[in-house]
Motif scaffolding. Sequence first.
Motif, PDB file in Angstrom:
ATOM      1  N   ASP A  37       0.814  -1.218   0.000  1.00 45.78           N
ATOM      2  CA  ASP A  37       0.000   0.000   0.000  1.00 45.78           C
ATOM      3  C   ASP A  37       0.847   1.269   0.000  1.00 45.78           C
ATOM      4  O   ASP A  37       0.350   2.355  -0.302  1.00 45.78           O
ATOM      5  CB  ASP A  37      -0.959  -0.003   1.181  1.00 45.78           C
ATOM      6  CG  ASP A  37      -0.244  -0.152   2.526  1.00 45.78           C
ATOM      7  OD1 ASP A  37       0.994  -0.303   2.547  1.00 45.78           O
ATOM      8  OD2 ASP A  37      -0.938  -0.133   3.564  1.00 45.78           O
ATOM      9  N   HIS A  82      -6.227   1.024  -5.164  1.00 52.37           N
ATOM     10  CA  HIS A  82      -7.326   1.006  -6.126  1.00 52.37           C
ATOM     11  C   HIS A  82      -7.402   2.302  -6.927  1.00 52.37           C
ATOM     12  O   HIS A  82      -7.864   2.314  -8.074  1.00 52.37           O
ATOM     13  CB  HIS A  82      -8.646   0.765  -5.392  1.00 52.37           C
ATOM     14  CG  HIS A  82      -9.765   0.351  -6.292  1.00 52.37           C
ATOM     15  ND1 HIS A  82     -11.041   0.164  -5.859  1.00 52.37           N
ATOM     16  CD2 HIS A  82      -9.792   0.094  -7.617  1.00 52.37           C
ATOM     17  CE1 HIS A  82     -11.810  -0.201  -6.865  1.00 52.37           C
ATOM     18  NE2 HIS A  82     -11.086  -0.249  -7.954  1.00 52.37           N
ATOM     19  N   ARG A 112      -8.177   3.539 -15.275  1.00 53.13           N
ATOM     20  CA  ARG A 112      -7.905   2.113 -15.375  1.00 53.13           C
ATOM     21  C   ARG A 112      -8.230   1.687 -16.801  1.00 53.13           C
ATOM     22  O   ARG A 112      -9.382   1.753 -17.230  1.00 53.13           O
ATOM     23  CB  ARG A 112      -8.728   1.328 -14.354  1.00 53.13           C
ATOM     24  CG  ARG A 112      -8.352   1.615 -12.917  1.00 53.13           C
ATOM     25  CD  ARG A 112      -8.840   0.516 -11.985  1.00 53.13           C
ATOM     26  NE  ARG A 112     -10.291   0.397 -12.006  1.00 53.13           N
ATOM     27  CZ  ARG A 112     -11.108   1.090 -11.210  1.00 53.13           C
ATOM     28  NH1 ARG A 112     -10.604   1.959 -10.360  1.00 53.13           N
ATOM     29  NH2 ARG A 112     -12.410   0.919 -11.264  1.00 53.13           N
ATOM     30  N   ARG A 139      -4.106  -5.204 -11.768  1.00 50.81           N
ATOM     31  CA  ARG A 139      -5.372  -4.571 -11.408  1.00 50.81           C
ATOM     32  C   ARG A 139      -5.506  -4.652  -9.896  1.00 50.81           C
ATOM     33  O   ARG A 139      -5.673  -5.746  -9.346  1.00 50.81           O
ATOM     34  CB  ARG A 139      -6.539  -5.298 -12.084  1.00 50.81           C
ATOM     35  CG  ARG A 139      -7.901  -4.731 -11.737  1.00 50.81           C
ATOM     36  CD  ARG A 139      -8.147  -3.357 -12.324  1.00 50.81           C
ATOM     37  NE  ARG A 139      -8.289  -3.384 -13.767  1.00 50.81           N
ATOM     38  CZ  ARG A 139      -7.469  -2.764 -14.598  1.00 50.81           C
ATOM     39  NH1 ARG A 139      -6.445  -2.058 -14.136  1.00 50.81           N
ATOM     40  NH2 ARG A 139      -7.631  -2.808 -15.890  1.00 50.81           N
ATOM     41  N   PRO A 140      -5.362  -3.525  -9.177  1.00 46.34           N
ATOM     42  CA  PRO A 140      -5.358  -3.571  -7.712  1.00 46.34           C
ATOM     43  C   PRO A 140      -6.622  -4.171  -7.123  1.00 46.34           C
ATOM     44  O   PRO A 140      -7.702  -4.118  -7.712  1.00 46.34           O
ATOM     45  CB  PRO A 140      -5.212  -2.099  -7.323  1.00 46.34           C
ATOM     46  CG  PRO A 140      -4.596  -1.437  -8.505  1.00 46.34           C
ATOM     47  CD  PRO A 140      -5.148  -2.163  -9.692  1.00 46.34           C
ATOM     48  N   TRP A 141      -6.466  -4.733  -5.939  1.00 48.26           N
ATOM     49  CA  TRP A 141      -7.586  -5.323  -5.201  1.00 48.26           C
ATOM     50  C   TRP A 141      -8.641  -4.253  -4.957  1.00 48.26           C
ATOM     51  O   TRP A 141      -8.328  -3.167  -4.468  1.00 48.26           O
ATOM     52  CB  TRP A 141      -7.069  -5.868  -3.877  1.00 48.26           C
ATOM     53  CG  TRP A 141      -8.076  -6.639  -3.087  1.00 48.26           C
ATOM     54  CD1 TRP A 141      -8.897  -6.159  -2.119  1.00 48.26           C
ATOM     55  CD2 TRP A 141      -8.369  -8.034  -3.191  1.00 48.26           C
ATOM     56  NE1 TRP A 141      -9.690  -7.160  -1.607  1.00 48.26           N
ATOM     57  CE2 TRP A 141      -9.393  -8.325  -2.247  1.00 48.26           C
ATOM     58  CE3 TRP A 141      -7.884  -9.069  -3.980  1.00 48.26           C
ATOM     59  CZ2 TRP A 141      -9.920  -9.600  -2.079  1.00 48.26           C
ATOM     60  CZ3 TRP A 141      -8.409 -10.339  -3.810  1.00 48.26           C
ATOM     61  CH2 TRP A 141      -9.412 -10.605  -2.878  1.00 48.26           C
ATOM     62  N   PRO A 142      -9.911  -4.514  -5.277  1.00 45.13           N
ATOM     63  CA  PRO A 142     -10.964  -3.501  -5.111  1.00 45.13           C
ATOM     64  C   PRO A 142     -11.038  -2.966  -3.684  1.00 45.13           C
ATOM     65  O   PRO A 142     -11.064  -3.729  -2.727  1.00 45.13           O
ATOM     66  CB  PRO A 142     -12.242  -4.265  -5.484  1.00 45.13           C
ATOM     67  CG  PRO A 142     -11.778  -5.361  -6.387  1.00 45.13           C
ATOM     68  CD  PRO A 142     -10.431  -5.758  -5.866  1.00 45.13           C
ATOM     69  N   GLY A 143     -11.047  -1.649  -3.572  1.00 44.42           N
ATOM     70  CA  GLY A 143     -11.154  -1.012  -2.269  1.00 44.42           C
ATOM     71  C   GLY A 143      -9.857  -0.872  -1.519  1.00 44.42           C
ATOM     72  O   GLY A 143      -9.822  -0.276  -0.440  1.00 44.42           O
ATOM     73  N   SER A 144      -8.751  -1.402  -2.070  1.00 38.32           N
ATOM     74  CA  SER A 144      -7.464  -1.299  -1.389  1.00 38.32           C
ATOM     75  C   SER A 144      -6.892   0.101  -1.566  1.00 38.32           C
ATOM     76  O   SER A 144      -7.410   0.920  -2.336  1.00 38.32           O
ATOM     77  CB  SER A 144      -6.478  -2.324  -1.944  1.00 38.32           C
ATOM     78  OG  SER A 144      -6.088  -1.980  -3.269  1.00 38.32           O
TER      79      SER A 144
END
Length: 403
Positions: free
Chosen positions: A150, A173, A387, A165-170
């Motif tokens: 992070d 994101h 994105r 593609r980053p983890w959703p909500g991280s």
Amino acid sequence: MREPSEARRRRILAAVQSRGSVRVTDLATELDVSVVTIRRDVEELAKAGTLRRGHGIARSLRAPEPTPAPPPAEGGAVALVVPERHAYLHETMHGARTALEEAGMRVVLHIAPQVAGAERPIVERVLAEDVRGLLIAPRWRTTAAELADDWLAAVRVPLVLMERRPWPGSALHGLDSVCTDHWYGMHLAVAHLVALGHRRIVLAARDDSPTARTLRAAFAEIASYRAEIEDWVVVLSAADAGAEAPSGQVEPSLAIAAGWIPAGVDPGSALHEAGASRIAAAAGGWRPRLSGPPEAAPALAATLREHRATAAILHGDVDALMLVQQLAEAGIRVPDDCSIVAYDDVVAALGSPPLTAVAPPKAQVGRAAAELLLHRLATPGEWRARRVELIPDLKVRGSTRSI
């Protein structure tokens, strides 16, 4: 054993077509042969009308015209950070480098070793230098490793994630990213096999990267809702293809959030249902708590026979070539007994038979990431993160047939 000239020239042509143009010296280094040998190969390919020769460069006949990007301000460089020994991202890196050099930007390449957290000290050193932007493809063998990165969200220079593609909500994101639409790539593979009449399909996939986890989850979803598919199962594509999984049982809330268990189904019972373990495995190798150590993934040949499967999707290319060889040794002929679709298309065309493969636009992902970064450098101030997803292709070759 020395590589046959015909196979080497196919690799040269594949590299030129994917990148648009390649230096002869770069080809010699990548293929581990002399510059003289590469020049002779390029000359023969040019005579055959499959590529164009330049001064020290081989060019594709159908190389697209580069999309002009706004000229960046003078000074500084862009840092490229990619994992070591990663042929797939090697092509992505070349696409990015080409676009940056065409824009007059100096490129500094950094190779991250295969150890956890290797990217952070590299980026910290980069930021201490005269660097204006960063293109990075972290290895992220596990979701936990991704979430631990992070700190990338606080990098003080413009940054674009390549093929991630980053983890959703991280925390990541909201970063700029350019990625292949791997869900659609898996759709292409499954749809091709279904159209040929295959109803029992095995996915032999890796589980040690964001791409691998996306493919496993996509296959589970697609195979579950396609009425034509009678049976499906997921196994590891190689003994070293799995990431280390956390000890203990899967948290039910995480399982539901990740889509491993349908909403409204009791997580405790779902993980013990016959089909749920397949969905959990497809979504990243997670397993319910067992009374002993988790079983190793069964051999592909045994799985094909057990499930009476007539087709398999294999990720990635190198594992695919080795698995096809193992199938032949087990008496399973490709494509007569089993149709094969590889995923990555780095070396799939060199198989015997040449493998049908999903081909992500690797070089184009790098170029699009570089162009996105250049646009951001040319338009400082308020910026809304973007994105970008690029659609892969399906290359139909000799490893699939109708039944």
